[in-house]
Motif scaffolding. Structure first.
Motif, mmCIF file in Angstrom:
data_model
loop_
_atom_site.group_PDB
_atom_site.id
_atom_site.type_symbol
_atom_site.label_atom_id
_atom_site.label_comp_id
_atom_site.label_asym_id
_atom_site.label_seq_id
_atom_site.Cartn_x
_atom_site.Cartn_y
_atom_site.Cartn_z
ATOM 1 N N THR A 1 32.513 14.629 -47.103
ATOM 2 C CA THR A 1 31.679 14.301 -45.603
ATOM 3 C C THR A 1 31.663 12.313 -45.852
ATOM 4 O O THR A 1 31.388 12.423 -43.980
ATOM 5 N N TYR A 2 32.057 11.569 -47.027
ATOM 6 C CA TYR A 2 32.655 10.535 -46.358
ATOM 7 C C TYR A 2 33.079 10.184 -45.315
ATOM 8 O O TYR A 2 32.899 9.710 -44.216
ATOM 9 N N LEU A 3 34.454 10.924 -45.511
ATOM 10 C CA LEU A 3 35.921 10.741 -44.812
ATOM 11 C C LEU A 3 35.309 11.364 -43.219
ATOM 12 O O LEU A 3 35.833 10.011 -42.314
ATOM 13 N N VAL A 4 34.270 11.931 -43.264
ATOM 14 C CA VAL A 4 33.932 12.393 -41.701
ATOM 15 C C VAL A 4 33.047 11.806 -41.273
ATOM 16 O O VAL A 4 33.154 10.936 -40.220
ATOM 17 N N GLY A 5 32.118 11.422 -42.043
ATOM 18 C CA GLY A 5 31.151 9.857 -41.170
ATOM 19 C C GLY A 5 32.232 9.022 -41.249
ATOM 20 O O GLY A 5 31.827 8.125 -40.323
ATOM 21 N N ILE A 6 33.493 8.639 -41.964
ATOM 22 C CA ILE A 6 34.135 7.312 -41.440
ATOM 23 C C ILE A 6 34.730 7.931 -40.143
ATOM 24 O O ILE A 6 34.605 6.820 -39.439
ATOM 25 N N GLY A 7 35.108 8.889 -39.828
ATOM 26 C CA GLY A 7 35.249 8.484 -38.495
ATOM 27 C C GLY A 7 34.660 8.539 -37.793
ATOM 28 O O GLY A 7 34.796 8.431 -36.422
ATOM 29 N N LEU A 8 33.248 8.691 -37.550
ATOM 30 C CA LEU A 8 32.102 9.046 -36.842
ATOM 31 C C LEU A 8 31.442 7.835 -36.311
ATOM 32 O O LEU A 8 31.307 7.303 -35.429
ATOM 33 N N ALA A 9 31.949 6.892 -38.130
ATOM 34 C CA ALA A 9 31.367 5.807 -37.217
ATOM 35 C C ALA A 9 32.374 4.973 -36.573
ATOM 36 O O ALA A 9 32.491 3.915 -35.691
ATOM 37 N N ALA A 10 33.694 5.253 -36.291
ATOM 38 C CA ALA A 10 34.474 4.797 -35.790
ATOM 39 C C ALA A 10 34.916 4.681 -34.406
ATOM 40 O O ALA A 10 35.255 4.118 -34.220
ATOM 41 N N ALA A 11 34.686 6.120 -34.156
ATOM 42 C CA ALA A 11 34.539 6.735 -32.865
ATOM 43 C C ALA A 11 33.192 5.683 -31.810
ATOM 44 O O ALA A 11 33.061 6.087 -30.910
ATOM 45 N N LEU A 12 32.169 6.235 -32.817
ATOM 46 C CA LEU A 12 30.834 5.180 -32.234
ATOM 47 C C LEU A 12 31.262 3.840 -31.712
ATOM 48 O O LEU A 12 30.755 3.167 -31.260
ATOM 49 N N ALA A 13 32.190 3.408 -32.686
ATOM 50 C CA ALA A 13 32.188 2.005 -32.465
ATOM 51 C C ALA A 13 32.870 1.703 -31.300
ATOM 52 O O ALA A 13 32.782 0.891 -30.494
ATOM 53 N N LEU A 14 33.771 2.569 -31.497
ATOM 54 C CA LEU A 14 35.559 2.365 -29.998
ATOM 55 C C LEU A 14 34.816 2.555 -29.517
ATOM 56 O O LEU A 14 34.909 2.000 -27.891
ATOM 57 N N THR A 15 33.053 3.661 -28.684
ATOM 58 C CA THR A 15 32.706 3.961 -27.684
ATOM 59 C C THR A 15 32.025 3.141 -27.023
ATOM 60 O O THR A 15 31.966 2.813 -26.230
ATOM 61 N N LEU A 16 31.123 2.102 -28.114
ATOM 62 C CA LEU A 16 30.397 1.149 -28.228
ATOM 63 C C LEU A 16 31.178 -0.025 -27.497
ATOM 64 O O LEU A 16 31.049 -0.641 -26.214
ATOM 65 N N ALA A 17 32.274 -0.332 -28.573
ATOM 66 C CA ALA A 17 33.020 -1.429 -27.338
ATOM 67 C C ALA A 17 33.624 -0.524 -26.051
ATOM 68 O O ALA A 17 33.567 -1.934 -24.997
ATOM 69 N N ALA A 18 33.659 0.088 -26.221
ATOM 70 C CA ALA A 18 34.353 0.607 -24.448
ATOM 71 C C ALA A 18 33.390 0.364 -23.391
ATOM 72 O O ALA A 18 33.613 -0.385 -22.167
ATOM 73 N N SER A 19 32.061 0.381 -23.917
ATOM 74 C CA SER A 19 31.286 0.448 -22.995
ATOM 75 C C SER A 19 30.663 -0.589 -22.587
ATOM 76 O O SER A 19 30.745 -1.262 -21.550
ATOM 77 N N TYR A 20 30.759 -2.146 -23.531
ATOM 78 C CA TYR A 20 31.360 -3.018 -23.400
ATOM 79 C C TYR A 20 32.126 -3.828 -22.438
ATOM 80 O O TYR A 20 32.258 -4.915 -21.659
#
Length: 86
Positions: free
Chosen positions: A64-83
């Motif tokens: 579950t933590y591994l999936v959470g880390i992957g989700l956080a990374a995807a959100l961070a990359l999406t946020l960085a791409a939007s900026y």
């Protein structure tokens, strides 16, 4: 064995929250209020789907933590791409 009653309840909650999201969009609510509400409802729906339909609720916490880390990374990359588009 699957618990049909539990999955039915989760399905009804997901259906109701999707309906509320559509109603909020067409209700003429202020933009940021509607945006915040839709984001919260989407997060609740994502957690329910991941926990029950993808069976993370019964998996070891490390997975579950591994999936959470992957989700956080995807959100961070999406946020960085939007900026970077601005």
């Amino acid at each position: 064995m699957t618990n049909t009653k539990l999955y039915t309840i989760i399905y009804v909650v997901l259906f109701a929250s999707a309906t509320v999201q559509v109603l909020v969009e067409f209700a003429g609510v202020a933009y940021w209020t509607a945006f915040g509400l839709i984001i919260v409802l989407s997060a609740v729906k994502a957690v329910l789907v991941a926990a029950y339909f993808q069976h993370l609720r019964w998996e070891p916490r490390s997975l579950t933590y591994l999936v959470g880390i992957g989700l956080a990374a995807a959100l961070a990359l999406t946020l960085a791409a939007s900026y970077s588009i601005l």
